[in-house]
Design an enzyme around this catalytic site. Structure first.
Site, PDB file in Angstrom:
ATOM      1  CE1 TYR A  55      15.598 -14.062   1.817  1.00 34.18           C
ATOM      2  CE2 TYR A  55      13.735 -16.501   2.264  1.00 34.18           C
ATOM      3  CZ  TYR A  55      14.276 -14.910   3.368  1.00 34.18           C
ATOM      4  OH  TYR A  55      14.624 -15.320   4.610  1.00 34.18           O
ATOM      5  CD  GLN A  93       8.859 -21.346  15.579  1.00 36.13           C
ATOM      6  OE1 GLN A  93      10.421 -20.623  15.608  1.00 36.13           O
ATOM      7  NE2 GLN A  93       9.028 -21.697  15.259  1.00 36.13           N
ATOM      8  CG  ASN A  94       8.039 -24.169   9.674  1.00 35.76           C
ATOM      9  OD1 ASN A  94       9.124 -24.331   9.848  1.00 35.76           O
ATOM     10  ND2 ASN A  94       7.376 -25.639   9.167  1.00 35.76           N
ATOM     11  CG  ASP A  96       6.627 -24.963   4.875  1.00 34.55           C
ATOM     12  OD1 ASP A  96       7.648 -25.128   5.342  1.00 34.55           O
ATOM     13  OD2 ASP A  96       5.107 -25.057   5.234  1.00 34.55           O
ATOM     14  CG  HIS A 111       9.250 -17.071  11.805  1.00 39.50           C
ATOM     15  ND1 HIS A 111       9.337 -16.685  12.338  1.00 39.50           N
ATOM     16  CD2 HIS A 111       8.907 -15.281  13.215  1.00 39.50           C
ATOM     17  CE1 HIS A 111       9.911 -17.089  13.657  1.00 39.50           C
ATOM     18  NE2 HIS A 111       9.279 -15.848  13.944  1.00 39.50           N
ATOM     19  CB  SER A 173      15.719 -25.910  17.635  1.00 41.32           C
ATOM     20  OG  SER A 173      15.645 -24.826  17.142  1.00 41.32           O
ATOM     21  CG  LEU A 198      15.008 -36.316  15.409  1.00 40.88           C
ATOM     22  CD1 LEU A 198      13.577 -37.466  14.291  1.00 40.88           C
ATOM     23  CD2 LEU A 198      15.428 -35.584  13.926  1.00 40.88           C
ATOM     24  CD  GLU A 199      17.748 -32.588  18.253  1.00 47.59           C
ATOM     25  OE1 GLU A 199      17.943 -33.511  17.147  1.00 47.59           O
ATOM     26  OE2 GLU A 199      17.703 -31.348  16.855  1.00 47.59           O
TER      27      GLU A 199
HETATM   28  C1  BV8 Z   1      11.748 -10.213  17.569  1.00 50.57           C
HETATM   29  C2  BV8 Z   1      12.081 -16.266   8.702  1.00 50.57           C
HETATM   30  C3  BV8 Z   1      10.616  -7.772  18.279  1.00 50.57           C
HETATM   31  C4  BV8 Z   1      13.341 -16.572   7.685  1.00 50.57           C
HETATM   32  C5  BV8 Z   1      13.094 -16.527  10.746  1.00 50.57           C
HETATM   33  C6  BV8 Z   1      18.606 -12.728  22.547  1.00 50.57           C
HETATM   34  C7  BV8 Z   1      18.187 -13.327  23.084  1.00 50.57           C
HETATM   35  C8  BV8 Z   1      16.964 -13.662  22.812  1.00 50.57           C
HETATM   36  C9  BV8 Z   1      16.280 -13.081  22.106  1.00 50.57           C
HETATM   37  C10 BV8 Z   1      17.008 -12.352  20.812  1.00 50.57           C
HETATM   38  C11 BV8 Z   1      18.258 -12.272  21.513  1.00 50.57           C
HETATM   39  N1  BV8 Z   1      18.958 -11.245  20.229  1.00 50.57           N
HETATM   40  C12 BV8 Z   1      17.571 -11.148  19.000  1.00 50.57           C
HETATM   41  C13 BV8 Z   1      16.859 -11.846  20.086  1.00 50.57           C
HETATM   42  C14 BV8 Z   1      15.395 -11.802  19.170  1.00 50.57           C
HETATM   43  C15 BV8 Z   1      15.613 -12.985  18.030  1.00 50.57           C
HETATM   44  C16 BV8 Z   1      15.646 -13.849  18.226  1.00 50.57           C
HETATM   45  O1  BV8 Z   1      14.935 -14.696  19.227  1.00 50.57           O
HETATM   46  N2  BV8 Z   1      17.563 -14.100  17.623  1.00 50.57           N
HETATM   47  C17 BV8 Z   1      17.794 -15.865  18.773  1.00 50.57           C
HETATM   48  C18 BV8 Z   1      18.623 -15.913  16.958  1.00 50.57           C
HETATM   49  C19 BV8 Z   1      18.505 -15.566  19.379  1.00 50.57           C
HETATM   50  N3  BV8 Z   1      14.134 -12.779  17.577  1.00 50.57           N
HETATM   51  C20 BV8 Z   1      13.567 -11.847  16.651  1.00 50.57           C
HETATM   52  O2  BV8 Z   1      14.339 -10.902  16.018  1.00 50.57           O
HETATM   53  C21 BV8 Z   1      12.277 -11.921  16.290  1.00 50.57           C
HETATM   54  N4  BV8 Z   1      11.521 -10.744  16.303  1.00 50.57           N
HETATM   55  O3  BV8 Z   1      12.161 -10.987  18.440  1.00 50.57           O
HETATM   56  O4  BV8 Z   1      10.663  -8.695  17.352  1.00 50.57           O
HETATM   57  C22 BV8 Z   1       9.338  -8.414  19.448  1.00 50.57           C
HETATM   58  C23 BV8 Z   1       9.098  -9.820  20.054  1.00 50.57           C
HETATM   59  C24 BV8 Z   1       8.264  -9.627  20.315  1.00 50.57           C
HETATM   60  C25 BV8 Z   1       6.959  -8.891  20.302  1.00 50.57           C
HETATM   61  C26 BV8 Z   1       6.704  -7.835  19.383  1.00 50.57           C
HETATM   62  C27 BV8 Z   1       8.527  -7.973  18.431  1.00 50.57           C
HETATM   63  C28 BV8 Z   1      12.098 -12.197  14.601  1.00 50.57           C
HETATM   64  C29 BV8 Z   1      12.297 -13.725  15.177  1.00 50.57           C
HETATM   65  C30 BV8 Z   1      12.370 -14.207  12.888  1.00 50.57           C
HETATM   66  C31 BV8 Z   1      13.312 -14.477  12.545  1.00 50.57           C
HETATM   67  N5  BV8 Z   1      13.293 -15.136  11.217  1.00 50.57           N
HETATM   68  N6  BV8 Z   1      12.856 -16.964   9.622  1.00 50.57           N
HETATM   69  C32 BV8 Z   1      12.474 -18.009   6.511  1.00 50.57           C
HETATM   70  O5  BV8 Z   1      12.632 -18.458   7.283  1.00 50.57           O
HETATM   71  O6  BV8 Z   1      13.462 -17.556   5.748  1.00 50.57           O
HETATM   72  S1  BV8 Z   1      13.300 -17.273  11.954  1.00 50.57           S
HETATM   73  C33 BV8 Z   1      13.750 -18.933  11.350  1.00 50.57           C
HETATM   74  O7  BV8 Z   1      14.282 -19.619  12.768  1.00 50.57           O
HETATM   75  C34 BV8 Z   1      12.508 -19.673  10.494  1.00 50.57           C
HETATM   76  O8  BV8 Z   1      12.104 -19.181  10.851  1.00 50.57           O
HETATM   77  C35 BV8 Z   1      12.566 -20.746  11.325  1.00 50.57           C
HETATM   78  O9  BV8 Z   1      11.316 -21.926  11.368  1.00 50.57           O
HETATM   79  C36 BV8 Z   1      12.359 -20.406  13.143  1.00 50.57           C
HETATM   80  C37 BV8 Z   1      13.222 -21.299  14.194  1.00 50.57           C
HETATM   81  O10 BV8 Z   1      13.761 -21.878  13.656  1.00 50.57           O
HETATM   82  P1  BV8 Z   1      12.927 -24.137  13.528  1.00 50.57           P
HETATM   83  O11 BV8 Z   1      11.346 -23.687  12.859  1.00 50.57           O
HETATM   84  O12 BV8 Z   1      12.737 -24.595  15.517  1.00 50.57           O
HETATM   85  O13 BV8 Z   1      14.036 -24.788  12.885  1.00 50.57           O
HETATM   86  P2  BV8 Z   1      15.272 -25.199  13.551  1.00 50.57           P
HETATM   87  O14 BV8 Z   1      15.754 -25.266  12.499  1.00 50.57           O
HETATM   88  O15 BV8 Z   1      16.010 -24.354  14.553  1.00 50.57           O
HETATM   89  O16 BV8 Z   1      15.074 -26.401  14.765  1.00 50.57           O
HETATM   90  C38 BV8 Z   1      14.915 -27.454  13.732  1.00 50.57           C
HETATM   91  C39 BV8 Z   1      14.679 -28.469  14.692  1.00 50.57           C
HETATM   92  O17 BV8 Z   1      12.906 -29.266  14.079  1.00 50.57           O
HETATM   93  C40 BV8 Z   1      14.925 -28.686  15.614  1.00 50.57           C
HETATM   94  O18 BV8 Z   1      14.770 -29.151  16.769  1.00 50.57           O
HETATM   95  C41 BV8 Z   1      14.793 -30.793  15.020  1.00 50.57           C
HETATM   96  O19 BV8 Z   1      15.608 -31.580  16.411  1.00 50.57           O
HETATM   97  C42 BV8 Z   1      13.603 -30.570  14.965  1.00 50.57           C
HETATM   98  N7  BV8 Z   1      13.577 -31.694  13.155  1.00 50.57           N
HETATM   99  C43 BV8 Z   1      14.117 -32.079  13.008  1.00 50.57           C
HETATM  100  N8  BV8 Z   1      13.720 -32.969  11.937  1.00 50.57           N
HETATM  101  C44 BV8 Z   1      13.383 -33.104  12.566  1.00 50.57           C
HETATM  102  C45 BV8 Z   1      12.579 -32.528  13.726  1.00 50.57           C
HETATM  103  N9  BV8 Z   1      11.698 -32.635  14.713  1.00 50.57           N
HETATM  104  C46 BV8 Z   1      10.838 -33.361  13.813  1.00 50.57           C
HETATM  105  N10 BV8 Z   1      10.666 -35.096  12.991  1.00 50.57           N
HETATM  106  C47 BV8 Z   1      11.944 -34.634  11.925  1.00 50.57           C
HETATM  107  N11 BV8 Z   1      11.887 -34.995  11.149  1.00 50.57           N
END
Ligand code: BV8
Length: 227
Positions: A55, A93-94, A96, A111, A173, A198-199
């Site tokens: 971090y 979710q960012n 920044d 987040h 995503s 983006l997609e």
């Molecule tokens: C919770 C901190 C309970 C770090 C982050 C099984 C099934 C379902 C859910 C779960 C499961 N097992 C566990 C879970 C829950 C879990 C979860 O979802 N896991 C997933 C991976 C399966 N979630 C949690 O644990 C959350 N807590 O559920 O608590 C609760 C629920 C409800 C109410 C109360 C309590 C906590 C989640 C937080 C985790 N921390 N970050 C940090 O940020 O430093 S998550 C991390 O992923 C980031 O925050 C990020 O923002 C987030 C999501 O990712 P994206 O932002 O979507 O980024 P990604 O790279 O994936 O995608 C980028 C997209 O941009 C792509 O689509 C791409 O095409 C597009 N793109 C790229 N370039 C461009 C663009 N678009 C436009 N223009 C461009 N130029």
């Protein structure tokens, strides 16, 4: 004509063109680290120094003068300015601060925030612009919501979604919950749901309108239709 209530969810994709990496382009290996090592509480307890180093690196990167808001961030700030802060909410979710730098005011960082740390004992949240030296104070942790932790201000978010006329998802995503489920809540509330990405995301089929392309191009164009 009543002013529409707009909820905007943003993810790492809106900051990609500002020079900040997304999470899943590198198939889950984020900045060369395993997400389980640096974005879970277990990873932090296992090796707090590795997590603080990670971090500290991201915090330095965010404050590099070359990292600036792009046209997508500015378009959202203009939308809030034109429609009024009460009518435009950014749920990001960012971690920044590019939305703030672009001038947006009504923001929820569900987040956490990179430029804040938290005292694990008192819960006190403190601004932090420098490296954290864990050896000096073992109670200070990044003010970041890790996997398995509860996202911030969920009540306010659910409340805003239930009243939304528009739900716009930008640069995410659809991998991470509960954020990835917001579109269903908005649809049930009768909102118009739009994906700007983006997609196609994992939740693509749940959106009524989908426009694909880089955020700096598609976001200003779409926002212009609302102003
Ligand atoms: C919770 C901190 C309970 C770090 C982050 C099984 C099934 C379902 C859910 C779960 C499961 N097992 C566990 C879970 C829950 C879990 C979860 O979802 N896991 C997933 C991976 C399966 N979630 C949690 O644990 C959350 N807590 O559920 O608590 C609760 C629920 C409800 C109410 C109360 C309590 C906590 C989640 C937080 C985790 N921390 N970050 C940090 O940020 O430093 S998550 C991390 O992923 C980031 O925050 C990020 O923002 C987030 C999501 O990712 P994206 O932002 O979507 O980024 P990604 O790279 O994936 O995608 C980028 C997209 O941009 C792509 O689509 C791409 O095409 C597009 N793109 C790229 N370039 C461009 C663009 N678009 C436009 N223009 C461009 N130029």
């Amino acid at each position: 004509m009543t002013i529409p209530k707009i909820v905007i969810l943003t993810g790492a994709g809106i900051s990609a063109e500002s020079g900040l990496s997304t999470f899943r382009a590198q198939n889950g290996l984020w900045e060369g680290y395993d997400v389980n090592d640096v974005a879970t509480y277990e990873g932090y307890i296992r090796n707090p120094t590795v997590v603080h180093d990670f971090y500290n690196m991201l915090r330095r990167k965010l404050q590099n003068p070359s990292v600036k808001p792009n046209a997508a961030h500015f378009a959202l700030a203009e939308l809030e300015q034109k429609l009024g802060t009460d009518n435009v909410l950014i749920v990001t979710q960012n971690v920044d601060n590019l939305h703030e730098q672009a001038g947006s005011k009504n923001i929820i960082h569900m987040h956490g925030e990179l430029l804040k740390v938290r005292n694990e004992k008192t819960g006190q949240i403190i601004d932090c612009f420098n490296d954290v030296n864990y050896q000096q104070n073992k109670l200070i942790r990044p003010h970041i919501v890790w996997f398995g932790e509860i996202p911030l201000q969920m009540e306010q978010i659910y409340d805003a979604l239930s009243q939304a006329d528009y739900f716009i998802s930008i640069g995410t995503s659809g991998n991470v919950y509960p954020a990835a489920g917001f579109v269903q809540i908005a649809n049930q509330a009768g909102a118009k749901s739009i994906e700007l990405n983006l997609e196609p995301s994992l939740g693509e089929s749940l959106f009524q309108t989908k426009i694909y392309g880089p955020a700096s191009k598609v976001v200003p164009k779409f926002i212009a239709t609302l102003i």
